[in-house]
Design a protein around this motif. Structure first.
Motif, PDB file in Angstrom:
ATOM      1  N   ASP A 280       0.760  -1.202  -0.055  1.00 14.23           N
ATOM      2  CA  ASP A 280      -0.155  -0.096   0.067  1.00 14.23           C
ATOM      3  C   ASP A 280       1.094   1.346  -0.046  1.00 14.23           C
ATOM      4  N   VAL A 281       2.018   1.152   0.581  1.00 13.26           N
ATOM      5  CA  VAL A 281       2.800   2.309   0.869  1.00 13.26           C
ATOM      6  C   VAL A 281       4.180   2.044   0.910  1.00 13.26           C
ATOM      7  N   ALA A 282       5.076   2.929   0.145  1.00 15.53           N
ATOM      8  CA  ALA A 282       6.536   2.698   0.199  1.00 15.53           C
ATOM      9  C   ALA A 282       7.212   3.933   0.632  1.00 15.53           C
ATOM     10  N   VAL A 283       8.274   3.669   1.575  1.00 12.36           N
ATOM     11  CA  VAL A 283       9.226   4.394   1.975  1.00 12.36           C
ATOM     12  C   VAL A 283      10.281   4.495   1.351  1.00 12.36           C
ATOM     13  N   LEU A 284      10.946   5.408   0.593  1.00 16.00           N
ATOM     14  CA  LEU A 284      12.238   5.429  -0.250  1.00 16.00           C
ATOM     15  C   LEU A 284      13.178   6.112   0.594  1.00 16.00           C
ATOM     16  N   VAL A 285      14.371   5.392   0.653  1.00 20.22           N
ATOM     17  CA  VAL A 285      15.456   6.211   1.286  1.00 20.22           C
ATOM     18  C   VAL A 285      16.721   6.201   0.424  1.00 20.22           C
ATOM     19  N   PRO A 286      17.158   7.361  -0.112  1.00 22.23           N
ATOM     20  CA  PRO A 286      18.370   7.344  -1.013  1.00 22.23           C
ATOM     21  C   PRO A 286      19.494   7.918  -0.157  1.00 22.23           C
ATOM     22  N   ASN A 287      20.584   7.691  -0.737  1.00 19.96           N
ATOM     23  CA  ASN A 287      21.893   8.200  -0.151  1.00 19.96           C
ATOM     24  C   ASN A 287      22.975   9.150  -0.829  1.00 19.96           C
ATOM     25  N   CYS A 288      23.405   8.989  -1.925  1.00 22.71           N
ATOM     26  CA  CYS A 288      24.141  10.000  -2.732  1.00 22.71           C
ATOM     27  C   CYS A 288      23.065  10.959  -3.507  1.00 22.71           C
ATOM     28  N   PRO A 289      24.000  11.921  -4.133  1.00 21.18           N
ATOM     29  CA  PRO A 289      22.986  12.692  -5.130  1.00 21.18           C
ATOM     30  C   PRO A 289      22.095  11.811  -6.181  1.00 21.18           C
ATOM     31  N   VAL A 290      22.933  11.006  -6.795  1.00 20.18           N
ATOM     32  CA  VAL A 290      22.040  10.553  -7.936  1.00 20.18           C
ATOM     33  C   VAL A 290      20.882   9.499  -7.507  1.00 20.18           C
ATOM     34  N   CYS A 291      21.246   8.973  -6.112  1.00 28.59           N
ATOM     35  CA  CYS A 291      20.489   8.097  -5.483  1.00 28.59           C
ATOM     36  C   CYS A 291      18.995   8.816  -5.299  1.00 28.59           C
ATOM     37  N   HIS A 292      19.133  10.365  -4.949  1.00 25.87           N
ATOM     38  CA  HIS A 292      17.944  10.822  -4.536  1.00 25.87           C
ATOM     39  C   HIS A 292      17.146  11.133  -5.976  1.00 25.87           C
ATOM     40  N   GLN A 293      18.037  11.548  -7.041  1.00 21.28           N
ATOM     41  CA  GLN A 293      17.168  11.635  -8.226  1.00 21.28           C
ATOM     42  C   GLN A 293      16.476  10.011  -8.626  1.00 21.28           C
ATOM     43  N   THR A 294      17.276   8.881  -8.550  1.00 25.22           N
ATOM     44  CA  THR A 294      16.589   7.585  -8.542  1.00 25.22           C
ATOM     45  C   THR A 294      15.302   7.312  -7.640  1.00 25.22           C
TER      46      THR A 294
ATOM     47  N   ALA B 229      18.939  15.436   0.291  1.00 20.35           N
ATOM     48  CA  ALA B 229      19.413  16.380  -0.861  1.00 20.35           C
ATOM     49  C   ALA B 229      18.014  17.034  -1.290  1.00 20.35           C
ATOM     50  N   LYS B 230      17.582  18.409  -0.704  1.00 21.34           N
ATOM     51  CA  LYS B 230      16.449  18.961  -1.083  1.00 21.34           C
ATOM     52  C   LYS B 230      16.326  19.441  -2.411  1.00 21.34           C
ATOM     53  N   ASP B 231      17.286  19.813  -2.974  1.00 17.05           N
ATOM     54  CA  ASP B 231      17.115  20.479  -4.207  1.00 17.05           C
ATOM     55  C   ASP B 231      17.004  19.692  -5.193  1.00 17.05           C
ATOM     56  N   ILE B 232      17.497  18.138  -5.110  1.00 18.44           N
ATOM     57  CA  ILE B 232      17.528  17.216  -6.298  1.00 18.44           C
ATOM     58  C   ILE B 232      16.166  16.687  -6.111  1.00 18.44           C
ATOM     59  N   ILE B 233      15.412  16.282  -5.077  1.00 16.97           N
ATOM     60  CA  ILE B 233      14.270  15.922  -4.912  1.00 16.97           C
ATOM     61  C   ILE B 233      13.190  16.973  -5.370  1.00 16.97           C
ATOM     62  N   GLU B 234      13.074  18.104  -4.972  1.00 16.93           N
ATOM     63  CA  GLU B 234      12.300  19.216  -5.488  1.00 16.93           C
ATOM     64  C   GLU B 234      12.361  19.428  -6.687  1.00 16.93           C
ATOM     65  N   HIS B 235      13.481  19.390  -7.424  1.00 16.37           N
ATOM     66  CA  HIS B 235      13.785  19.353  -8.932  1.00 16.37           C
ATOM     67  C   HIS B 235      13.041  18.595  -9.531  1.00 16.37           C
ATOM     68  N   ALA B 236      13.065  17.069  -9.135  1.00 19.68           N
ATOM     69  CA  ALA B 236      12.164  16.173  -9.802  1.00 19.68           C
ATOM     70  C   ALA B 236      10.635  15.976  -9.427  1.00 19.68           C
ATOM     71  N   ALA B 237      10.359  16.964  -8.539  1.00 22.77           N
ATOM     72  CA  ALA B 237       8.915  16.915  -8.153  1.00 22.77           C
ATOM     73  C   ALA B 237       8.229  15.754  -7.833  1.00 22.77           C
ATOM     74  N   VAL B 238       8.401  15.474  -6.358  1.00 18.46           N
ATOM     75  CA  VAL B 238       7.872  14.235  -5.763  1.00 18.46           C
ATOM     76  C   VAL B 238       6.485  14.465  -5.072  1.00 18.46           C
ATOM     77  N   PRO B 239       6.039  13.489  -4.746  1.00 15.91           N
ATOM     78  CA  PRO B 239       4.616  13.495  -4.036  1.00 15.91           C
ATOM     79  C   PRO B 239       4.980  14.040  -2.472  1.00 15.91           C
ATOM     80  N   ARG B 240       5.892  13.406  -1.788  1.00 12.63           N
ATOM     81  CA  ARG B 240       5.897  13.811  -0.340  1.00 12.63           C
ATOM     82  C   ARG B 240       7.526  13.482  -0.059  1.00 12.63           C
ATOM     83  N   PHE B 241       8.072  14.481   0.729  1.00 12.60           N
ATOM     84  CA  PHE B 241       9.418  14.368   0.823  1.00 12.60           C
ATOM     85  C   PHE B 241       9.481  14.818   2.356  1.00 12.60           C
ATOM     86  N   LEU B 242      10.372  14.120   2.939  1.00 10.84           N
ATOM     87  CA  LEU B 242      10.798  14.395   4.359  1.00 10.84           C
ATOM     88  C   LEU B 242      12.402  14.793   4.297  1.00 10.84           C
TER      89      LEU B 242
END
Length: 308
Positions: free
Chosen positions: A173-187, A208-221
Motif C-alpha cells: 500500500d505504501v513505500a518509504v524510499l531512502v536514498p543516500n547519494c545525489p544520484v540516489c535521490h534522483q533515482t 538532498a532537498k534541491d534534487i528531490i524538489e527539482h524532480a517534483a515528488v509527492p511527499r518528501f521528508l
C-alpha cells in the motif's frame, strides 16, 4: 562550536540546504568532465492519497544501499568509493531477516559520516517496531533495492517498472524510499513518481532537498544531515525513530503533491560541514587531479561489473 551569528541573530548564509546539483556540476567540470549532467526536472507530480489508514496499510522500503559481498573489496565503515560493489538490477530481501546493507558504492559524505550504523540508511528495524506498535498495519514480505543509475531512461523504463511489479505482487500500500547519494535521490524520485501513478502512496526520506524538489515528488521528508543519514543520526535510536515517525505523519497529512516537511533535528550546532561536500573552492588542483584519476579507475571497474 556554534555557527557565528550577526547582530540580528541571523545564521550564516551557508547554513542552508546544500546545493548538491550545482556542487556536482562544478565538481565534475573541475575534474575534466565538461558536459553538464541534466538532472531530472518536473513541475508537477502524481499523488496517491492513502487508500486506508496507516494502521491498516502494508508498508515496504525502497533502498539504494547494496548487500554486503565479501568478494567485492572494502565495503566497511569509511571505505573509499568502491565501484565494484555497485549493483545494476533491482533486488529484494526478506523483511523477516536481518540484512547487512552498505553504501560504499555511492557518493555519501565520507568526511562527516563514517557509515558505521546502517540504521541511518535502512530503517527496517524502526519500521518493524512501528508495525509491532500498531502504527502501521504490517511490513511487506520484501523490501526492494533500486540501482543508482545516472541513466534516466534505465530508471524510468526498467528499474521503476520492476519495483512496481514486485510491490504489486506483495500487495504493498505504501513505500518509504531512502536514498543516500545525489544520484540516489534522483533515482528514488523517479521511482516514487512511478509508484504514485500506479496507486502506491510514497514518501522519500532524504538529505538532498534541491534534487528531490527539482524532480517534483509527492511527499518528501527532508533531514538537513550529511548524505548517508536519510533515516536519522548514527547510533541514535531516538533520532531514527523520530525520523520515521515524521515520514509516517507526512504520509497522513500531505493534502497534495510536492509536499516537503523538514525535520527539526540538526546534525550539529556547527553547520560548517555543509561547506565540504564536493566543494571545488575547498579543493586544491592536486586533490582534483587525484580525484579524477580515482574516478576514472572506479568507473572502469563499474563498467566491467555492468558487462559481466
Amino acid at each position: 562550536m556554534s555557527a557565528p551569528r550577526d547582530e540580528f541573530g541571523f545564521a550564516p548564509d551557508y547554513d542552508a540546504p546544500v546545493p548538491y546539483m550545482q556542487r556536482t556540476r562544478d565538481y565534475y567540470a573541475a575534474i575534466g568532465y565538461t558536459t553538464p549532467y541534466r538532472w531530472a526536472h518536473y513541475t508537477e507530480a502524481p499523488f496517491q492519497p492513502l487508500k486506508k489508514p496507516l494502521s491498516q496499510s502494508r508498508v515496504t522500503i525502497v533502498t539504494t544501499a547494496a548487500p554486503f559481498d565479501p568478494d567485492k573489496g572494502d565495503q566497511g565503515p569509511g571505505a573509499a568509493y568502491n565501484g565494484s560493489a555497485k549493483f545494476y538490477q533491482v533486488y529484494d530481501g526478506d523483511t523477516s531477516k536481518e540484512h547487512d546493507l552498505r553504501i560504499s558504492h555511492i557518493g555519501y559524505d565520507r568526511k562527516h559520516t563514517s557509515a558505521t550504523d546502517n540504521g541511518t540508511w535502512f530503517p527496517l528495524p524502526q519500521l518493524l517496531k512501528a508495525s509491532a506498535a500498531g502504527r502501521i498495519g504490517e511490513v511487506s514480505q520484501r523490501f526492494f533495492g533500486a540501482p543508482t543509475n545516472r541513466s534516466h531512461r534505465v530508471t524510468l523504463d526498467t528499474d521503476a517498472p520492476e519495483i512496481l511489479a514486485r510491490c504489486l505482487a506483495d500487495k504493498v500500500d505504501v513505500a518509504v524510499l531512502v536514498p543516500n547519494c545525489p544520484v540516489c535521490h534522483q533515482t528514488t524520485a523517479l521511482v516514487a513518481r512511478h509508484l504514485e501513478r500506479n496507486g502506491i502512496a510514497t514518501v522519500i526520506m532524504g538529505c538532498a532537498k534541491d534534487i528531490i524538489e527539482h524532480a517534483a515528488v509527492p511527499r518528501f521528508l527532508f533531514s538537513d544531515f550529511p548524505l548517508g543519514n536519510s533515516a536519522g543520526k548514527p547510533h541514535d535510536i531516538a533520532s531514527q525513530a523520530q525520523t520515521l515517525e515524521l515520514a509516517l505523519k507526512l504520509l497522513e497529512s500531505a493534502s497534495g503533491p510536492q509536499t516537503t516537511m523538514q525535520s527539526p533535528l540538526r546534525w550539529s550546532e556547527d553547520a560548517s560541514w555543509k561547506l565540504d561536500y564536493n566543494n571545488v573552492a575547498q579543493l586544491s588542483p592536486e586533490e582534483l587531479a587525484r580525484r579524477r584519476a580515482e574516478f576514472d579507475k572506479q568507473k572502469e571497474i563499474a563498467r566491467g561489473n555492468r558487462a559481466a
